[in-house]
Design a protein around this motif. Sequence first.
Motif, PDB file in Angstrom:
ATOM      1  N   LEU A 141       0.842  -1.190   0.000  1.00 24.78           N
ATOM      2  CA  LEU A 141       0.000   0.000   0.000  1.00 24.78           C
ATOM      3  C   LEU A 141       0.877   1.240   0.000  1.00 24.78           C
ATOM      4  CD1 LEU A 141      -2.924   1.076   0.235  1.00 24.78           C
ATOM      5  CD2 LEU A 141      -2.661   0.954   2.709  1.00 24.78           C
ATOM      6  N   THR A 145      -2.826   6.367   0.315  1.00 26.06           N
ATOM      7  CA  THR A 145      -3.885   5.707  -0.446  1.00 26.06           C
ATOM      8  C   THR A 145      -4.613   4.701   0.461  1.00 26.06           C
ATOM      9  OG1 THR A 145      -2.429   3.933  -1.231  1.00 26.06           O
ATOM     10  CG2 THR A 145      -2.577   5.946  -2.569  1.00 26.06           C
ATOM     11  N   SER A 146      -5.787   4.231  -0.013  1.00 25.51           N
ATOM     12  CA  SER A 146      -6.614   3.336   0.794  1.00 25.51           C
ATOM     13  C   SER A 146      -7.075   2.135  -0.022  1.00 25.51           C
ATOM     14  CB  SER A 146      -7.841   4.083   1.341  1.00 25.51           C
ATOM     15  OG  SER A 146      -7.462   5.161   2.164  1.00 25.51           O
ATOM     16  N   THR A 148      -9.882  -1.490   0.638  1.00 20.62           N
ATOM     17  CA  THR A 148     -10.868  -2.083   1.542  1.00 20.62           C
ATOM     18  C   THR A 148     -10.632  -3.580   1.637  1.00 20.62           C
ATOM     19  OG1 THR A 148     -12.511  -0.390   1.017  1.00 20.62           O
ATOM     20  CG2 THR A 148     -13.315  -2.437   1.996  1.00 20.62           C
ATOM     21  N   SER A 170      -5.536  -2.477  13.902  1.00 26.86           N
ATOM     22  CA  SER A 170      -4.253  -2.424  13.198  1.00 26.86           C
ATOM     23  C   SER A 170      -3.142  -2.585  14.220  1.00 26.86           C
ATOM     24  CB  SER A 170      -4.085  -1.089  12.460  1.00 26.86           C
ATOM     25  OG  SER A 170      -2.760  -0.953  11.960  1.00 26.86           O
ATOM     26  N   ALA A 176      -0.558   2.083   9.364  1.00 25.28           N
ATOM     27  CA  ALA A 176      -1.793   1.881   8.593  1.00 25.28           C
ATOM     28  C   ALA A 176      -2.964   1.876   9.562  1.00 25.28           C
ATOM     29  CB  ALA A 176      -1.747   0.572   7.815  1.00 25.28           C
ATOM     30  N   VAL A 178      -7.252   1.470  10.126  1.00 28.41           N
ATOM     31  CA  VAL A 178      -8.380   0.758   9.522  1.00 28.41           C
ATOM     32  C   VAL A 178      -9.666   1.281  10.143  1.00 28.41           C
ATOM     33  CG1 VAL A 178      -8.183  -1.148  11.190  1.00 28.41           C
ATOM     34  CG2 VAL A 178      -9.357  -1.515   9.018  1.00 28.41           C
ATOM     35  N   SER A 179     -10.673   1.504   9.288  1.00 29.01           N
ATOM     36  CA  SER A 179     -11.955   2.036   9.740  1.00 29.01           C
ATOM     37  C   SER A 179     -12.883   0.900  10.151  1.00 29.01           C
ATOM     38  CB  SER A 179     -12.599   2.857   8.633  1.00 29.01           C
ATOM     39  OG  SER A 179     -13.033   2.006   7.577  1.00 29.01           O
ATOM     40  N   GLU A 183     -11.875  -0.238   5.761  1.00 27.06           N
ATOM     41  CA  GLU A 183     -11.045   0.531   4.830  1.00 27.06           C
ATOM     42  C   GLU A 183      -9.698   0.803   5.476  1.00 27.06           C
ATOM     43  OE1 GLU A 183     -11.857   4.193   1.886  1.00 27.06           O
ATOM     44  OE2 GLU A 183     -11.847   4.760   4.002  1.00 27.06           O
ATOM     45  N   ILE A 184      -8.630   0.421   4.789  1.00 28.52           N
ATOM     46  CA  ILE A 184      -7.264   0.546   5.298  1.00 28.52           C
ATOM     47  C   ILE A 184      -6.588   1.698   4.574  1.00 28.52           C
ATOM     48  CG2 ILE A 184      -5.079  -0.637   5.669  1.00 28.52           C
ATOM     49  CD1 ILE A 184      -6.687  -3.277   5.260  1.00 28.52           C
ATOM     50  N   THR A 185      -5.977   2.618   5.346  1.00 29.02           N
ATOM     51  CA  THR A 185      -5.288   3.775   4.776  1.00 29.02           C
ATOM     52  C   THR A 185      -3.834   3.749   5.201  1.00 29.02           C
ATOM     53  OG1 THR A 185      -7.312   5.094   4.859  1.00 29.02           O
ATOM     54  CG2 THR A 185      -5.228   6.290   4.619  1.00 29.02           C
TER      55      THR A 185
END
Length: 477
Positions: A141, A145-146, A148, A170, A176, A178-179, A183-185
């Motif tokens: 990654l 950027t993100s 899912t 996480s 990184a 995670v929501s 969703e991982i950013t």
Amino acid sequence: MRRDRLWYAHVLIGLPLSACGGSGNPTVAPPTPPTTPPAASALASITVSLDRSTLVAGQTAQASATGRDRNGQPIAIGTVAWSSSAPAVATVASSGLVTAVAAGSATISASAGGLTASASLSVTAAPVLTTLSLRVANPSLVSGTSITAQVHGIDQFGAPIATGPLTWNSSAPAVARVSESGEITGILAGPATITARAGTGANVVQGTVALVVSHGPAVRIAITQNAEGALNGGAFTTPPVVQVQDAAGNTVLSNSSTTVTASVSGASLLGVTTRTVTDGVATFVGLGVRGTTGASATLLFRAGSFPPFAQVVTIQPFTFGSGTRMVSTDVPPGRYRSVNAATGSCYWARLRNTAGTAASIIANDIGAGPRLVEIVASDVAFESNRCGPWTEVTGPVTTSVTAPFGDGVYLVGVDIQPGVWRSDGTGTNCYWARLRNVRGEGDVIENVTGTSPTLVAIGPSDLAFKVSRCGNWTRVP
């Protein structure tokens, strides 16, 4: 002939009697045999059936019983008593409703009219979530950027099953995050493991996926280690470090050809002011500032088309310790003071070379109390012993210009006020000198070694006043 007559008699007997004309006798009919009534209908057999012979624990099925007589014809059963051979596997109600309880086999039986029949039932365990399969489209990654994460639930039979609510975590949120929706950013460059959990207590099931966040494109430069110890005329004690970064603050390691240039406002820079980035980093070792002690100066770093990055520093007095130091390289020229103990014996020497001979000495001095020296740019080196730290002169060493003072060297107008001063010591070894400079050469305006107490008039044009073994000096009103 007799036999013929007997046959004839037999025939007559077998024939029905009939009226003979003119005889007058009646005809008698033979008797009818009695008929046996048919047997009454009775339950001869029963049959049990289930609308489903295989159940999952928790499911239900309806059992039913039918009866037939000895002729195979349907017949009412009446009251049926139901039972299960394994209530821990399946139970049956009086209505014949079967409820599956746990995996296993059971026989469901019905009893009526003294007869019993049964049907077999197989119960399998209810499907439960046993595995979470967690996947990402790409485990690499780019910062900023993100993606899912995709989660799939699998039961104990290997079939898909709903996961229910999920919680996310996480292992390195700074790398990184995670929501709640998975969703991982990417934030900072580095590795991270993302975990999804379902269930509660002892029934928690989790799945993980490992990924690596890499830096994005270079967009800026930044000071990641501030310049510290901005000693006037010397190098920073902690050099500034400039990094080429992406939008998230990652060091862009691939950017190794960028040139970073330093400049300053409010002072002048010393040392190398241009550095080439190595692995995304430029370290300005040896960089320093010269200016007004106590003033602020703004360092500014530039590289290519990136926005400049600034740091404000406060110029501090230059300080150094005992030993022999090269002038300009180790010690910038200037006026320095050493505040050593009154009983100490501070020695200093300005040197024209480092040969270590008497001819190397331009000027020297030894004494107790606060000492002053001015190092000039033409000096090659400066030596000091037993003096403690030397610090660039920025203010007075006394509490006030009229306060009493003892042995040492004092700046007139800064440490002490011009005028008449009296010593309170005793003996004949009191030394004082009015000085025009503190370089140790051509410095004496007037000096005396004599008896104390004594009086001396310090002129307003005198630069400094040096005293030894005279006791304390007090200003005469």
